[in-house]
Design a protein around this motif. Structure first.
Motif, short mmCIF file in Angstrom:
data_model
loop_
_atom_site.label_atom_id
_atom_site.label_comp_id
_atom_site.label_asym_id
_atom_site.label_seq_id
_atom_site.Cartn_x
_atom_site.Cartn_y
_atom_site.Cartn_z
N ASN A 52 45.64 -31.99 23.54
CA ASN A 52 44.32 -32.83 22.55
C ASN A 52 44.60 -31.83 20.92
O ASN A 52 45.03 -30.85 20.98
N ILE A 53 44.62 -32.76 20.27
CA ILE A 53 44.88 -32.11 18.95
C ILE A 53 43.77 -30.91 18.17
O ILE A 53 44.48 -30.37 17.34
N THR A 54 43.18 -30.54 18.94
CA THR A 54 42.23 -29.09 18.50
C THR A 54 42.81 -28.23 19.42
O THR A 54 42.10 -27.07 18.76
N ARG A 55 43.75 -27.85 20.01
CA ARG A 55 44.55 -27.08 20.84
C ARG A 55 45.53 -26.53 20.43
O ARG A 55 46.75 -27.39 19.73
N GLU A 56 45.96 -25.45 20.63
CA GLU A 56 46.95 -24.48 19.21
C GLU A 56 48.39 -25.26 21.09
O GLU A 56 47.80 -25.92 21.99
N PRO A 57 49.39 -25.32 20.69
CA PRO A 57 50.46 -25.77 21.09
C PRO A 57 51.02 -24.87 21.92
O PRO A 57 51.74 -25.68 23.67
N LEU A 58 50.92 -23.81 21.87
CA LEU A 58 51.70 -22.82 23.80
C LEU A 58 51.23 -23.51 24.74
O LEU A 58 51.58 -23.63 25.71
N TYR A 59 50.04 -23.70 25.40
CA TYR A 59 49.70 -23.66 26.51
C TYR A 59 49.40 -25.58 26.98
O TYR A 59 49.80 -25.35 28.26
N PRO A 60 49.43 -26.27 26.02
CA PRO A 60 49.59 -27.17 26.22
C PRO A 60 51.62 -27.30 26.69
O PRO A 60 51.51 -28.70 27.49
N THR A 61 52.15 -26.96 25.44
CA THR A 61 53.56 -26.74 26.12
C THR A 61 53.27 -26.52 27.46
O THR A 61 54.90 -27.41 28.27
N SER A 136 43.30 -20.15 37.10
CA SER A 136 42.33 -21.44 36.21
C SER A 136 43.56 -22.72 35.47
O SER A 136 44.51 -21.15 34.81
N ILE A 137 43.55 -22.91 34.36
CA ILE A 137 44.12 -24.24 34.29
C ILE A 137 43.19 -23.51 32.60
O ILE A 137 42.63 -24.81 32.22
N MET A 138 43.66 -22.45 32.00
CA MET A 138 42.83 -22.15 31.16
C MET A 138 43.83 -21.57 30.43
O MET A 138 45.34 -20.62 30.81
N THR A 139 43.90 -21.49 28.86
CA THR A 139 44.73 -20.28 28.12
C THR A 139 44.74 -18.79 28.69
O THR A 139 45.93 -18.32 28.66
N GLU A 140 43.40 -17.95 29.18
CA GLU A 140 42.87 -17.09 30.21
C GLU A 140 44.17 -16.60 30.80
O GLU A 140 44.46 -15.85 31.40
N GLY A 141 44.01 -17.81 30.98
CA GLY A 141 45.57 -17.79 33.06
C GLY A 141 47.32 -17.02 32.31
O GLY A 141 48.21 -16.18 33.08
N LEU A 142 47.21 -17.51 30.42
CA LEU A 142 48.85 -16.51 30.41
C LEU A 142 48.31 -15.39 29.93
O LEU A 142 48.45 -14.75 29.34
N VAL A 177 49.41 -15.64 19.26
CA VAL A 177 48.76 -16.99 18.47
C VAL A 177 49.52 -18.25 19.15
O VAL A 177 47.86 -19.06 18.76
N ASN A 178 50.15 -18.49 18.71
CA ASN A 178 50.51 -19.60 19.79
C ASN A 178 49.76 -20.38 20.87
O ASN A 178 49.36 -21.52 21.39
N LEU A 179 49.35 -19.48 21.81
CA LEU A 179 48.12 -19.98 22.48
C LEU A 179 46.95 -19.72 22.19
O LEU A 179 45.95 -20.80 23.19
N ARG A 180 46.14 -19.56 21.50
CA ARG A 180 44.79 -19.11 20.94
C ARG A 180 44.15 -18.91 19.77
O ARG A 180 45.06 -17.59 19.45
N LYS A 181 43.90 -19.67 18.84
CA LYS A 181 43.13 -18.87 17.55
C LYS A 181 43.02 -17.43 17.66
O LYS A 181 42.91 -16.53 16.69
N GLN A 182 41.82 -17.04 19.04
CA GLN A 182 41.51 -15.82 18.42
C GLN A 182 43.26 -14.98 18.66
O GLN A 182 42.34 -13.47 18.37
N MET A 183 43.97 -15.01 19.62
CA MET A 183 44.54 -14.06 19.32
C MET A 183 45.08 -13.88 17.89
O MET A 183 46.26 -13.11 17.86
N LEU A 184 44.93 -13.86 17.03
CA LEU A 184 45.28 -13.37 15.53
C LEU A 184 44.79 -12.08 15.88
O LEU A 184 45.29 -11.44 14.81
#
Length: 466
Positions: A52-61, A136-142, A177-184
């Protein structure tokens, strides 16, 4: 290839049997969960799987790579196994790093492992969600594992000032940073640590400017990677969508009856008025929040997604669909323009309610970083932070003035870990508190690390007394 294989063999041969045994324990613990629960599909999982276009690139990739390797039907289990292996490595790496800098203390290494295990155990068997993040299939997994590795490398760099540790720190920060914007927050923490050590402690301006320059470059690299990802996936050079919507939710929550007068653009004002009216009708404004910081922060958390996904998205997207014949990408760009315009205008509102929400939400973030908000644990969190700071001050002030100056300027294994970890708690709580509700999912990154740093402070206190 043989050179890397030989390096790995040499590294393994250099490990103590105790370290190898600890790694096996970590692998056994974390690999238990994917085989016990299987892959856990969550509410946010489809947006990552569909890129989805609302998501950062790392986890979808990351998910795409596994779909290519294992197929649409069989890729989820390998994903959570790899996430578990990464979690085991991160936990083990933290333990052996603590052991290295604390005179080979196996006790402290073992405790650091227990604290990381405890976070996963609580998420799976105590928290309402009933599953661990690593399967879980979510960014916290990484994200949870990458953050621990980031802290380890930042700690090692401050202790040793080796270029390879700085490179590893930068690498993990860029991944985060490429995983989720919180990680700025990783870049904000890097900058804070560099300022503390190279401006306040060592007063090395040249090195400070170089390190801050690196931090800025990582920020720009994250934006570039985001655009490159969307160019590859969608053929357009844009960043992911939805960056303004989060702040807009908070500003709608704290808005007042007269804030419509702030808008000059008629279209943006009409969108705001429709959103405000709906939020008001549903009781999703601070005006309807109960008294007390806990109830306020809870009401805000309950209102946040209801405002964003239940009101802002339908109103703005519906307006665009009704008045324009845009392509999907152009519609997304126009959506961001409207949300950004509303957020910028509402930043001119009276800041009293916004400040109250921020303070209540941020303190909730501090509590959720080391425990969980409830009547008893709120009090416990105050005691835990007080103990942490008192032990830190005692450890630093316990020496004579000359010894204090030396300890302050030169990296100390205990003080450095304590400073980096509490810095992570502060930055995460403040940044997340300003942008979104501070639920445990966003705050537990520092939980195990906090108790590891606390154990180092207690350990050194006991040694000094002995």
């Amino acid at each position: 290839m043989m050179m890397w294989i030989n390096k790995v063999k040499k590294y393994i041969a250099s490990l103590e049997k105790w370290d190898m045994g600890l790694l096996i324990v970590c692998l056994g613990f974390y690999l238990f969960f994917p085989f016990y629960d299987g892959p856990v599909w969550c509410a946010d999982s489809p947006s990552y799987a569909t890129m989805n276009i609302t998501r950062e690139p790392l986890y979808p990739t990351f998910l795409l790579i596994f779909r290519i390797l294992f197929g649409e039907e069989g890729y989820l289990m390998p994903v959570v196994i790899v996430q578990s292996l990464l979690a085991a490595y991160a936990t083990w790496k933290l333990a052996v790093t603590v052991k290295k800098y604390k005179e080979g203390s196996r006790l402290l290494a073992f405790l650091s492992v227990c604290f990381q295990f405890g976070v996963t155990f609580l998420c799976r068997f105590v928290a309402i969600r009933g599953s661990s993040y690593i399967d879980s299939i979510m960014t916290e997994g990484l994200g949870l594992s990458l953050y621990v590795l980031f802290i380890v490398q930042l700690y090692k760099y401050i202790m040793e000032e080796k270029k390879r540790n700085l490179a590893a720190t930068a690498c993990f920060a860029l991944l985060l940073v490429n995983l989720r914007k919180q990680m700025l927050i990783s870049l904000a923490l890097m900058a804070a640590v560099f300022i503390l050590y190279y401006l306040i402690k060592k007063r090395n301006m040249k090195k400070l400017l170089l390190l801050l320059g690196l931090t800025v470059c990582l920020f720009l690299a994250g934006k570039l990677t985001d655009r490159f990802y969307n160019y590859c996936v969608r053929g357009v050079w844009i960043e992911h969508s939805g960056n303004s919507m989060g702040m807009l939710c908070t500003l709608i929550y704290t808005s007042k009856e007269g804030d419509a007068s702030l808008f000059e653009d008629e279209t943006v004002r009409s969108l705001y008025e429709e959103i405000f009216a709906e939020a008001n009708e549903q009781g999703l404004r601070k005006t309807y929040a109960p008294e007390g910081w806990v109830d306020l922060s809870t009401h805000y958390a309950d209102s946040y997604d209801a405002i964003g996904y239940g009101i802002i998205n339908p109103v703005v997207q519906g307006y665009i669909a009704e008045h324009f014949e845009y392509s999907e990408i152009d519609a997304v760009i126009q959506y961001d323009i409207y949300c950004n315009a509303m957020a910028k205008t509402l930043l001119s509102q009276d800041k009293g309610d916004l400040l109250q929400v921020f303070l209540a939400n941020t303190w909730k973030g501090f509590v959720n970083s080391i425990a969980r908000v409830n009547t008893y644990l709120n009090f416990y969190a105050v005691l835990a932070y007080a103990a942490y700071l008192l032990l830190y001050m005692y450890y630093y002030l316990g020496d004579r003035p000359k010894g204090r100056r030396k300890r302050w300027k030169s990296p100390d294994s205990t003080l450095t870990m304590a400073e980096i970890v509490i810095g992570g708690v502060i930055v995460n709580s403040v940044v997340v508190g300003a942008m979104i509700f501070t639920q445990p999912r966003y705050m537990i990154y520092n939980m195990g690390l906090f108790y590891t740093a606390l154990s180092l402070l207690v350990y050194d206190l006991l040694l000094r007394k002995k």
